[in-house]
Enzyme design. Structure first.
Site, PDB file in Angstrom:
ATOM      1  N   GLY A 128       0.766  -1.230   0.000  1.00 18.69           N
ATOM      2  CA  GLY A 128       0.000   0.000   0.000  1.00 18.69           C
ATOM      3  C   GLY A 128       0.798   1.282   0.000  1.00 18.69           C
ATOM      4  O   GLY A 128       0.421   2.252   0.642  1.00 18.69           O
ATOM      5  N   SER A 129       1.913   1.322  -0.720  1.00 19.34           N
ATOM      6  CA  SER A 129       2.678   2.586  -0.748  1.00 19.34           C
ATOM      7  C   SER A 129       1.870   3.675  -1.456  1.00 19.34           C
ATOM      8  O   SER A 129       1.928   4.848  -1.073  1.00 19.34           O
ATOM      9  CB  SER A 129       4.030   2.390  -1.434  1.00 19.34           C
ATOM     10  OG  SER A 129       3.891   2.304  -2.833  1.00 19.34           O
ATOM     11  N   ASN A 130       1.078   3.319  -2.463  1.00 19.40           N
ATOM     12  CA  ASN A 130       0.219   4.320  -3.111  1.00 19.40           C
ATOM     13  C   ASN A 130      -0.869   4.775  -2.142  1.00 19.40           C
ATOM     14  O   ASN A 130      -1.175   5.974  -2.060  1.00 19.40           O
ATOM     15  CB  ASN A 130      -0.413   3.752  -4.374  1.00 19.40           C
ATOM     16  CG  ASN A 130       0.509   3.859  -5.572  1.00 19.40           C
ATOM     17  OD1 ASN A 130       0.701   4.937  -6.114  1.00 19.40           O
ATOM     18  ND2 ASN A 130       1.119   2.750  -5.943  1.00 19.40           N
ATOM     19  N   ARG A 186      -6.991  -7.700  -8.130  1.00 23.87           N
ATOM     20  CA  ARG A 186      -8.164  -8.523  -8.440  1.00 23.87           C
ATOM     21  C   ARG A 186      -9.020  -7.750  -9.443  1.00 23.87           C
ATOM     22  O   ARG A 186      -9.148  -6.532  -9.320  1.00 23.87           O
ATOM     23  CB  ARG A 186      -8.946  -8.788  -7.138  1.00 23.87           C
ATOM     24  CG  ARG A 186     -10.012  -9.854  -7.246  1.00 23.87           C
ATOM     25  CD  ARG A 186     -10.578 -10.166  -5.855  1.00 23.87           C
ATOM     26  NE  ARG A 186      -9.583 -10.834  -5.003  1.00 23.87           N
ATOM     27  CZ  ARG A 186      -9.308 -12.136  -5.056  1.00 23.87           C
ATOM     28  NH1 ARG A 186      -9.935 -12.902  -5.936  1.00 23.87           N
ATOM     29  NH2 ARG A 186      -8.404 -12.688  -4.253  1.00 23.87           N
ATOM     30  N   LEU A 240     -12.470  -6.582 -11.164  1.00 22.13           N
ATOM     31  CA  LEU A 240     -13.834  -6.330 -10.686  1.00 22.13           C
ATOM     32  C   LEU A 240     -14.821  -6.733 -11.781  1.00 22.13           C
ATOM     33  O   LEU A 240     -14.567  -6.523 -12.968  1.00 22.13           O
ATOM     34  CB  LEU A 240     -14.012  -4.840 -10.363  1.00 22.13           C
ATOM     35  CG  LEU A 240     -13.067  -4.270  -9.290  1.00 22.13           C
ATOM     36  CD1 LEU A 240     -13.224  -2.747  -9.225  1.00 22.13           C
ATOM     37  CD2 LEU A 240     -13.322  -4.904  -7.940  1.00 22.13           C
ATOM     38  N   ASN A 273      -7.762   3.633 -11.016  1.00 25.80           N
ATOM     39  CA  ASN A 273      -6.705   2.656 -10.750  1.00 25.80           C
ATOM     40  C   ASN A 273      -5.364   3.265 -11.142  1.00 25.80           C
ATOM     41  O   ASN A 273      -5.288   4.122 -12.024  1.00 25.80           O
ATOM     42  CB  ASN A 273      -6.953   1.383 -11.578  1.00 25.80           C
ATOM     43  CG  ASN A 273      -5.893   0.308 -11.337  1.00 25.80           C
ATOM     44  OD1 ASN A 273      -5.507   0.056 -10.195  1.00 25.80           O
ATOM     45  ND2 ASN A 273      -5.413  -0.310 -12.411  1.00 25.80           N
ATOM     46  N   HIS A 312      -1.660   2.086 -12.582  1.00 18.95           N
ATOM     47  CA  HIS A 312      -1.003   0.936 -13.211  1.00 18.95           C
ATOM     48  C   HIS A 312       0.430   1.332 -13.560  1.00 18.95           C
ATOM     49  O   HIS A 312       0.655   2.436 -14.092  1.00 18.95           O
ATOM     50  CB  HIS A 312      -1.776   0.527 -14.472  1.00 18.95           C
ATOM     51  CG  HIS A 312      -1.156  -0.622 -15.199  1.00 18.95           C
ATOM     52  ND1 HIS A 312      -1.255  -1.928 -14.763  1.00 18.95           N
ATOM     53  CD2 HIS A 312      -0.403  -0.651 -16.323  1.00 18.95           C
ATOM     54  CE1 HIS A 312      -0.587  -2.708 -15.600  1.00 18.95           C
ATOM     55  NE2 HIS A 312      -0.069  -1.970 -16.552  1.00 18.95           N
ATOM     56  N   GLU A 369     -14.497  -2.751 -17.423  1.00 16.74           N
ATOM     57  CA  GLU A 369     -14.443  -4.206 -17.243  1.00 16.74           C
ATOM     58  C   GLU A 369     -13.149  -4.824 -17.757  1.00 16.74           C
ATOM     59  O   GLU A 369     -12.655  -5.792 -17.210  1.00 16.74           O
ATOM     60  CB  GLU A 369     -15.643  -4.857 -17.963  1.00 16.74           C
ATOM     61  CG  GLU A 369     -16.874  -4.956 -17.084  1.00 16.74           C
ATOM     62  CD  GLU A 369     -17.902  -5.896 -17.663  1.00 16.74           C
ATOM     63  OE1 GLU A 369     -18.836  -5.373 -18.296  1.00 16.74           O
ATOM     64  OE2 GLU A 369     -17.749  -7.117 -17.488  1.00 16.74           O
ATOM     65  N   ALA A 397       6.837   8.234  -8.924  1.00 18.30           N
ATOM     66  CA  ALA A 397       5.969   8.990  -9.849  1.00 18.30           C
ATOM     67  C   ALA A 397       4.507   8.577  -9.686  1.00 18.30           C
ATOM     68  O   ALA A 397       3.601   9.407  -9.790  1.00 18.30           O
ATOM     69  CB  ALA A 397       6.426   8.758 -11.286  1.00 18.30           C
TER      70      ALA A 397
HETATM   71  C1  GRF Z   1       2.749  -0.602  -7.807  1.00 23.57           C
HETATM   72  O1  GRF Z   1       3.628  -0.702  -8.890  1.00 23.57           O
HETATM   73  C2  GRF Z   1       1.362  -0.389  -8.339  1.00 23.57           C
HETATM   74  O2  GRF Z   1       1.341   0.369  -9.529  1.00 23.57           O
HETATM   75  C3  GRF Z   1       0.921  -1.784  -8.595  1.00 23.57           C
HETATM   76  O3  GRF Z   1       1.373  -2.518  -7.478  1.00 23.57           O
HETATM   77  C4  GRF Z   1       2.640  -1.948  -7.077  1.00 23.57           C
HETATM   78  C5  GRF Z   1       2.678  -1.804  -5.587  1.00 23.57           C
HETATM   79  O4  GRF Z   1       1.744  -0.847  -5.223  1.00 23.57           O
HETATM   80  N1  GRF Z   1      -0.491  -1.847  -8.792  1.00 23.57           N
HETATM   81  P1  GRF Z   1       1.598  -0.384  -3.666  1.00 23.57           P
HETATM   82  O5  GRF Z   1       3.001  -0.108  -3.166  1.00 23.57           O
HETATM   83  O6  GRF Z   1       0.972  -1.554  -2.951  1.00 23.57           O
HETATM   84  O7  GRF Z   1       0.744   0.840  -3.707  1.00 23.57           O
END
Ligand code: GRF
Length: 201
Positions: A11-13, A90, A92, A106, A108, A141, A172
């Site tokens: 969960g860094s984002n 996952r 949806l 999302n 990506h 989807e 980024a």
């Molecule tokens: C990141 O590259 C994100 O883009 C992808 O999973 C990786 C880890 O994300 N979906 P996070 O650190 O768990 O937010």
């Protein structure tokens, strides 16, 4: 505006978004963090910051539909304006997406439409790309499809491995996700000219 964040891992984002929302001027309040993994590292980080969490293990449900219904029921109690997938591994169903039509975003780790799916950095390096990057898009989807809101182009340097590139792109990701959500909270659709957020490096 209220939003719920979906994670499957560290969960860094998610953390970057929660930190951004500490600024009272930030137009989004994160009301919950939801995971499909009880052991997702991000859950503890969210709880440590006073954010409600809920985990819904897929194996605890008979079907994908039942799994999603449990999540939708939880969300109904919170009434978020939109959902932010952040390392949520996952897909949806259309039924779930239609419950939050044009209100799911999302992040990506590639310059979509290039490199949908997994192992994006390794694939970009192997393809001989000189740039990689990340994309914030509305969720539809199809996997990693949907209208693009924000992108950042990040150079691929000589000697880069997928790990060194991933670390550079992740920084980024945090930046464009935070900025893109301001647009989404303002009700701007990806198709509006002012929606796009672009950054380099
Ligand atoms: C990141 O590259 C994100 O883009 C992808 O999973 C990786 C880890 O994300 N979906 P996070 O650190 O768990 O937010």
């Amino acid at each position: 505006k209220k939003a719920a964040i979906f994670i499957s891992g560290g969960g860094s984002n998610m953390l970057a978004l929660i930190e951004a929302a500490k600024d009272p001027a930030y137009p989004v309040e994160f009301v919950a963090v939801i995971s499909d993994k009880k052991d997702a590292g991000g859950l503890a980080k969210a709880e440590a910051r006073g954010i409600r969490t809920a985990a819904f293990e897929r194996k605890d449900y008979d079907s994908k539909e039942a799994h999603e219904s449990a999540i939708l029921e939880f969300l109904a109690g919170l009434q978020p304006d939109f959902l932010c997938l952040a390392g949520y591994m996952r897909l949806l169903t259309g039924k779930f997406i239609s419950a939050y039509e044009n209100r799911i975003v999302n992040i990506h780790p590639s310059l979509l439409p290039l490199f949908r799916g997994l192992h994006t950095h390794q694939r970009a390096i192997e393809a001989g790309m000189k740039v990689a990057g990340c994309t914030v898009h509305y969720v539809t989807e199809g996997m990693d499809e949907g209208p693009i809101i924000a992108q950042a182009a990040i150079p691929i340097l000589d000697g880069d491995t997928s790990d060194t590139l991933a670390a550079r792109v992740l920084t980024a990701e945090h930046r464009i996700y935070r900025d893109a959500l301001k647009k989404v909270a303002g009700g701007i659709l990806a198709t509006d000219d002012t929606a796009r957020v672009i950054s380099f490096g």
